[in-house]
Scaffold this motif. Structure first.
Motif, PDB file in Angstrom:
ATOM      1  N   THR A   2       0.834  -1.209   0.000  1.00 56.48           N
ATOM      2  CA  THR A   2       0.000   0.000   0.000  1.00 56.48           C
ATOM      3  C   THR A   2       0.865   1.254   0.000  1.00 56.48           C
ATOM      4  OG1 THR A   2      -0.137  -0.287   2.376  1.00 56.48           O
ATOM      5  CG2 THR A   2      -2.016  -1.039   1.086  1.00 56.48           C
ATOM      6  N   ALA A   3       2.021   1.191   0.689  1.00 52.91           N
ATOM      7  CA  ALA A   3       2.902   2.354   0.686  1.00 52.91           C
ATOM      8  C   ALA A   3       3.464   2.593  -0.705  1.00 52.91           C
ATOM      9  CB  ALA A   3       4.044   2.134   1.683  1.00 52.91           C
ATOM     10  N   LEU A   4       3.725   1.513  -1.397  1.00 52.52           N
ATOM     11  CA  LEU A   4       4.244   1.660  -2.749  1.00 52.52           C
ATOM     12  C   LEU A   4       3.195   2.218  -3.692  1.00 52.52           C
ATOM     13  CD1 LEU A   4       6.815   0.864  -4.452  1.00 52.52           C
ATOM     14  CD2 LEU A   4       5.455  -1.071  -5.181  1.00 52.52           C
ATOM     15  N   ALA A   5       1.947   1.876  -3.453  1.00 58.88           N
ATOM     16  CA  ALA A   5       0.907   2.168  -4.439  1.00 58.88           C
ATOM     17  C   ALA A   5       0.469   3.612  -4.428  1.00 58.88           C
ATOM     18  CB  ALA A   5      -0.298   1.258  -4.192  1.00 58.88           C
ATOM     19  N   SER A   6       0.920   4.419  -3.464  1.00 59.51           N
ATOM     20  CA  SER A   6       0.423   5.789  -3.419  1.00 59.51           C
ATOM     21  C   SER A   6       0.987   6.588  -4.580  1.00 59.51           C
ATOM     22  CB  SER A   6       0.839   6.434  -2.088  1.00 59.51           C
ATOM     23  OG  SER A   6       2.227   6.603  -2.070  1.00 59.51           O
ATOM     24  N   GLY A   7       0.096   7.249  -5.282  1.00 59.39           N
ATOM     25  CA  GLY A   7       0.517   8.057  -6.430  1.00 59.39           C
ATOM     26  C   GLY A   7       0.630   7.280  -7.718  1.00 59.39           C
ATOM     27  N   ILE A   8       0.504   5.978  -7.683  1.00 61.20           N
ATOM     28  CA  ILE A   8       0.619   5.179  -8.900  1.00 61.20           C
ATOM     29  C   ILE A   8      -0.765   4.982  -9.485  1.00 61.20           C
ATOM     30  CG2 ILE A   8       1.271   2.948  -9.822  1.00 61.20           C
ATOM     31  CD1 ILE A   8       3.454   2.810  -7.814  1.00 61.20           C
ATOM     32  N   GLU A   9      -0.883   5.272 -10.758  1.00 56.96           N
ATOM     33  CA  GLU A   9      -2.186   5.235 -11.415  1.00 56.96           C
ATOM     34  C   GLU A   9      -2.222   4.048 -12.357  1.00 56.96           C
ATOM     35  OE1 GLU A   9      -4.312   7.833 -14.934  1.00 56.96           O
ATOM     36  OE2 GLU A   9      -2.596   8.638 -13.839  1.00 56.96           O
ATOM     37  N   ARG A  10      -3.228   3.211 -12.195  1.00 56.70           N
ATOM     38  CA  ARG A  10      -3.359   2.072 -13.097  1.00 56.70           C
ATOM     39  C   ARG A  10      -4.096   2.523 -14.349  1.00 56.70           C
ATOM     40  NH1 ARG A  10      -6.841  -3.362 -12.044  1.00 56.70           N
ATOM     41  NH2 ARG A  10      -6.591  -4.212 -14.115  1.00 56.70           N
ATOM     42  N   ARG A  11      -3.519   2.230 -15.509  1.00 54.89           N
ATOM     43  CA  ARG A  11      -4.114   2.726 -16.751  1.00 54.89           C
ATOM     44  C   ARG A  11      -5.029   1.680 -17.334  1.00 54.89           C
ATOM     45  NH1 ARG A  11       0.359   4.710 -20.626  1.00 54.89           N
ATOM     46  NH2 ARG A  11      -1.469   5.359 -21.779  1.00 54.89           N
ATOM     47  N   GLU A  12      -6.267   2.084 -17.610  1.00 57.18           N
ATOM     48  CA  GLU A  12      -7.246   1.191 -18.225  1.00 57.18           C
ATOM     49  C   GLU A  12      -7.216   1.393 -19.739  1.00 57.18           C
ATOM     50  OE1 GLU A  12      -8.900  -0.921 -16.416  1.00 57.18           O
ATOM     51  OE2 GLU A  12      -8.277  -0.150 -14.477  1.00 57.18           O
ATOM     52  N   LYS A  13      -7.956   0.532 -20.428  1.00 57.56           N
ATOM     53  CA  LYS A  13      -8.151   0.623 -21.886  1.00 57.56           C
ATOM     54  C   LYS A  13      -6.822   0.589 -22.641  1.00 57.56           C
ATOM     55  CE  LYS A  13     -12.443   3.176 -21.580  1.00 57.56           C
ATOM     56  NZ  LYS A  13     -13.121   4.450 -21.792  1.00 57.56           N
ATOM     57  N   VAL A  14      -5.895  -0.198 -22.180  1.00 56.61           N
ATOM     58  CA  VAL A  14      -4.683  -0.463 -22.946  1.00 56.61           C
ATOM     59  C   VAL A  14      -4.581  -1.978 -23.074  1.00 56.61           C
ATOM     60  CG1 VAL A  14      -3.371   1.612 -22.393  1.00 56.61           C
ATOM     61  CG2 VAL A  14      -3.355  -0.303 -20.823  1.00 56.61           C
ATOM     62  N   ASN A  15      -3.890  -2.434 -24.131  1.00 57.23           N
ATOM     63  CA  ASN A  15      -3.913  -3.870 -24.407  1.00 57.23           C
ATOM     64  C   ASN A  15      -2.819  -4.628 -23.669  1.00 57.23           C
ATOM     65  OD1 ASN A  15      -1.769  -2.919 -25.801  1.00 57.23           O
ATOM     66  ND2 ASN A  15      -2.497  -3.525 -27.827  1.00 57.23           N
ATOM     67  N   ARG A  16      -2.170  -4.003 -22.718  1.00 56.72           N
ATOM     68  CA  ARG A  16      -1.241  -4.711 -21.842  1.00 56.72           C
ATOM     69  C   ARG A  16      -1.214  -3.972 -20.519  1.00 56.72           C
ATOM     70  NH1 ARG A  16       4.495  -4.865 -24.282  1.00 56.72           N
ATOM     71  NH2 ARG A  16       5.253  -5.071 -22.167  1.00 56.72           N
ATOM     72  N   PRO A  17      -0.855  -4.613 -19.442  1.00 55.91           N
ATOM     73  CA  PRO A  17      -0.858  -3.934 -18.143  1.00 55.91           C
ATOM     74  C   PRO A  17       0.071  -2.729 -18.160  1.00 55.91           C
ATOM     75  CG  PRO A  17      -0.469  -6.273 -17.874  1.00 55.91           C
ATOM     76  CD  PRO A  17      -0.491  -6.024 -19.323  1.00 55.91           C
ATOM     77  N   ALA A  18      -0.444  -1.623 -17.650  1.00 54.84           N
ATOM     78  CA  ALA A  18       0.336  -0.393 -17.676  1.00 54.84           C
ATOM     79  C   ALA A  18       0.035   0.412 -16.435  1.00 54.84           C
ATOM     80  CB  ALA A  18       0.021   0.428 -18.921  1.00 54.84           C
ATOM     81  N   VAL A  19       1.075   1.009 -15.877  1.00 55.15           N
ATOM     82  CA  VAL A  19       0.903   1.892 -14.731  1.00 55.15           C
ATOM     83  C   VAL A  19       1.656   3.180 -15.000  1.00 55.15           C
ATOM     84  CG1 VAL A  19       0.531   0.113 -12.990  1.00 55.15           C
ATOM     85  CG2 VAL A  19       2.849   0.816 -13.551  1.00 55.15           C
ATOM     86  N   ARG A  20       1.140   4.253 -14.405  1.00 55.10           N
ATOM     87  CA  ARG A  20       1.809   5.554 -14.546  1.00 55.10           C
ATOM     88  C   ARG A  20       2.262   5.975 -13.165  1.00 55.10           C
ATOM     89  NH1 ARG A  20      -1.989   8.798 -17.414  1.00 55.10           N
ATOM     90  NH2 ARG A  20      -1.019   7.959 -19.272  1.00 55.10           N
ATOM     91  N   VAL A  21       3.529   6.333 -13.054  1.00 57.42           N
ATOM     92  CA  VAL A  21       4.080   6.708 -11.755  1.00 57.42           C
ATOM     93  C   VAL A  21       4.559   8.153 -11.816  1.00 57.42           C
ATOM     94  CG1 VAL A  21       4.802   4.364 -11.208  1.00 57.42           C
ATOM     95  CG2 VAL A  21       6.379   5.889 -12.357  1.00 57.42           C
ATOM     96  N   PRO A  22       4.599   8.853 -10.694  1.00 57.75           N
ATOM     97  CA  PRO A  22       5.242  10.169 -10.666  1.00 57.75           C
ATOM     98  C   PRO A  22       6.729  10.021 -10.917  1.00 57.75           C
ATOM     99  CG  PRO A  22       3.898   9.819  -8.708  1.00 57.75           C
ATOM    100  CD  PRO A  22       3.981   8.518  -9.400  1.00 57.75           C
ATOM    101  N   ALA A  23       7.305  11.006 -11.584  1.00 59.46           N
ATOM    102  CA  ALA A  23       8.701  10.881 -11.994  1.00 59.46           C
ATOM    103  C   ALA A  23       9.632  10.776 -10.798  1.00 59.46           C
ATOM    104  CB  ALA A  23       9.095  12.080 -12.857  1.00 59.46           C
ATOM    105  N   GLU A  24       9.278  11.403  -9.686  1.00 59.16           N
ATOM    106  CA  GLU A  24      10.193  11.364  -8.543  1.00 59.16           C
ATOM    107  C   GLU A  24      10.161  10.007  -7.838  1.00 59.16           C
ATOM    108  OE1 GLU A  24       7.812  13.553  -8.959  1.00 59.16           O
ATOM    109  OE2 GLU A  24       6.324  13.402  -7.342  1.00 59.16           O
ATOM    110  N   ARG A  25       9.133   9.175  -8.074  1.00 64.53           N
ATOM    111  CA  ARG A  25       9.078   7.868  -7.437  1.00 64.53           C
ATOM    112  C   ARG A  25       9.485   6.744  -8.377  1.00 64.53           C
ATOM    113  NH1 ARG A  25       4.225   6.051  -4.559  1.00 64.53           N
ATOM    114  NH2 ARG A  25       5.829   4.702  -3.727  1.00 64.53           N
ATOM    115  N   LEU A  26       9.984   7.122  -9.565  1.00 65.20           N
ATOM    116  CA  LEU A  26      10.296   6.135 -10.599  1.00 65.20           C
ATOM    117  C   LEU A  26      11.343   5.118 -10.134  1.00 65.20           C
ATOM    118  CD1 LEU A  26       9.813   5.448 -13.619  1.00 65.20           C
ATOM    119  CD2 LEU A  26      11.759   6.886 -14.128  1.00 65.20           C
TER     120      LEU A  26
END
Lengths: 145, 231
Positions: A2-26
């Motif tokens: 849960t600590a890792l998941a803060s700020g991470i956005e799961r992207r829907e409607k793409v044909n493979r699993p994708a997540v978007r993260v803030p650049a500072e947590r990359l």
């Protein structure tokens, strides 16, 4: 998790699993993705940047693959166009060193703490970053009107 | 070769009628140069697959024209076939290769990219717009890529140019570039007939008439009449 998941956005409607993260947590997310035995993304297949000129930002994408589990993930991050600085992932996946050099060469993304951030394809004295949407060149005839 | 070029014309000028010998030497040198072109193994893009590999293979048989000995060093090559687009990073290297080739040297530009930049003419940051911005080009062969027949047509054009053009008395004098577009509707038989006719014409040398047609013929007759046939 849960600590890792803060700020991470799961992207829907793409044909493979994708997540978007803030650049500072990359860096933190990338290290966890490689080292967690349940994830084990030990292979960086591709990395490059997209120039969203109208939104005034670059999108960086990292295509990951796990040779242990056979699953794939796309990691994306936005950086502002006027200060495109992200931490390097070349210490996590060493292949990223040259892929980040290519993104620097053509798009002008600046990688913090990169061991050798030089141009890869173009000459060393090249001016500008040619894959940016606002790049202009005297040889580009259509801009001479 | 350099010895002959440097000394023989000067010697032959003193002999009456010696210029016939020089003319024949010109003809012989140009003939041998045209029929022993050694191309440089230099391919920059997809045209190289058609130009240097398909034509160099046994089916197309480049050795029919005496141009099959591809050299890997520019110091042994006569003709540089620019097969493909030249990126800006390659341009100074290509110029250096060209300048390393020994005179006489010829350049063929094959394909749209080498002629004008082709599809990279607009909105491209990395392609030189035509190889003739970097090196002088003798023959242009259009196509994307040209068929091997079109390349052979360009090679025959270059050979024809060499046979008529550069002489031992004026080395380095270049003709204008030739656009060697293969005309529509030409079959292999026509090319064969042309080669046959060219070989036939070269094998027949009429020395008397060739001398009579030259501009110095009248002077020679005058000289002979005043110096040799005095009563």
């Amino acid at each position: 998790m849960t600590a890792l998941a803060s700020g991470i956005e799961r992207r829907e409607k793409v044909n493979r699993p994708a997540v978007r993260v803030p650049a500072e947590r990359l860096l933190e997310v990338a290290a966890r993705l490689r080292d967690d035995p349940a994830l084990a993304f030990d292979m960086l297949v591709d990395h490059a940047a997209i120039d969203w000129h109208a939104e005034n930002r670059f999108e960086l994408f990292y295509h990951l693959f796990s040779t242990a589990h056979g699953h794939a993930l796309t990691l994306t991050a936005f950086v502002p166009r006027d200060a495109p600085v992200v931490p390097t992932v070349s210490r996590i996946w060493p292949v990223a060193e040259w892929q980040e050099r290519e993104a620097y060469d053509l798009m002008g993304i600046l990688y913090d703490e990169h061991p050798d951030l030089r141009r890869l394809f173009l000459e060393d004295d090249w001016q500008g970053f040619p894959l940016r949407k606002d790049y202009r060149d005297p040889d580009m005839l259509e801009f001479q009107k | 070769m350099a010895l002959i070029i440097d000394t023989l014309p000067g010697l032959a000028e003193k002999i009456p009628g010696g210029q016939v010998l020089v003319t024949s030497l010109d003809w012989l040198l140009n003939w041998s140069r045209a029929n022993s072109l050694w191309p440089l193994s230099f391919g920059t893009k997809c045209c190289a697959i058609e130009m240097l590999m398909a034509t160099g293979a046994s089916h197309q048989d480049l050795s029919r024209f005496g141009a099959e000995v591809a050299r890997n060093t520019p110091r042994q090559a006569d003709v540089m076939v620019i097969a493909g687009a030249i990126v800006k990073k390659m341009a100074p290297r290509m110029r250096m290769l060209y300048e390393q080739m020994a005179e006489p040297r010829w350049v063929m530009a094959t394909g749209s990219c080498a002629i004008s930049g082709g599809p990279f003419m607009y909105n491209s940051y990395h392609i030189v717009r035509g190889a003739d911005e970097v090196v002088p080009v003798d023959v242009y062969v259009p196509g994307c890529p040209p068929r091997p027949e079109a390349f052979f047509w360009g090679l025959l054009t270059l050979q024809r140019m060499i046979r008529r053009g550069e002489t031992v008395r004026a080395p380095g004098v270049r003709r204008k570039p030739v656009l060697s577009a293969l005309p529509q509707g030409i079959a292999v038989q026509d090319i064969r007939a042309e080669i046959h006719a060219a070989l036939e014409a070269e094998n027949v040398v009429d020395v008397e008439n060739a001398a009579a047609a030259s501009p110095w013929h009248g002077k020679l007759r005058q000289w002979m009449a005043t110096n040799l046939y005095k009563p």
